[in-house]
Design a protein around this motif. Structure first.
Motif: not given
Length: 219
Positions: A150-154
């Motif tokens: 659901y969340t793109a953390i990069d």
């Protein structure tokens, strides 16, 4: 059909969709920083996480938690937000992936999680420590990922992952998996359930950017 509210995102934002197989792609984006501190004896002291969320989601959170309608979050509202986030992402191990010799390292829950706003963007800040002493050896890896997709953390830049106290015999490198290569390399272990609903599996970690620290045995 298996369904789950992806992370605190769906809890906070009224009207956001539950992450079902039809909607398995990132809805929220965050830029991350990771600071890894190593003790002189080669054990991991702590991981320091900072996540800066995108403008759209930050605005949604502001509206949801601005109870007095003054278009900002006061100390109590920020505390309520931090508590909500803490309770929600704890079931996902705070999105952390830490391994030693490809074996999962259990991390203790952070003592404090801080929510803040800077330049109209939501910041999540916390520190975590290995539940048991983690001695560097062979290959250790550190990163973050949302198992629900659901969340793109990069980490935008390699320099957003920083190590303090790296032993002289150790080398570190940032690994950014190529999605096609990651799928091909893990084809044997991926099941139909992953392709039908990756949010119901834990395999999204194969796409996660991470720091690898290799500490060969001293001769």
């Amino acid at each position: 059909m298996h369904q789950r509210i992806a992370i605190f995102v769906a809890t906070l934002a009224t009207g956001l969709m539950i992450a079902t197989p039809a909607y398995v792609h990132p809805h929220v984006f965050a830029e991350a920083r990771l600071d890894i501190t190593i003790n002189p004896d080669g054990t991991v002291q702590k991981l320091g996480h900072v996540w800066r969320f995108d403008d759209l989601f930050s605005s949604t959170v502001l509206v949801e938690f601005d109870k007095n309608g003054d278009l900002k979050l006061d100390e109590k509202e920020l505390t309520d937000l931090a508590n909500t986030i803490n309770a929600s992402i704890s079931e996902f191990d705070y999105f952390q992936t830490v391994t030693l010799d490809n074996k999962k390292v259990v991390m203790a829950p952070p003592e404090h999680l801080i929510a803040d706003f800077q330049n109209n963007q939501l910041l999540i800040i916390f520190e975590s420590k290995p539940k048991q002493p983690l001695k560097l050896g062979k290959v250790a890896s550190f990163g973050v990922y949302d198992p629900t997709f659901y969340t793109a953390i990069d980490y935008v830049n390699d320099s957003d992952i920083h190590v303090t106290g790296l032993p002289a015999n150790c080398k570190s490198k940032v690994v950014r998996p190529n999605p096609d290569e990651a799928l091909a390399a893990n084809q044997a272990t991926l099941t139909d359930s992953f392709f039908n609903d990756p949010s119901g599996t834990n395999m999204s970690k194969i796409f996660a950017t991470k720091l690898e620290i290799d500490c060969p045995a001293k001769g």
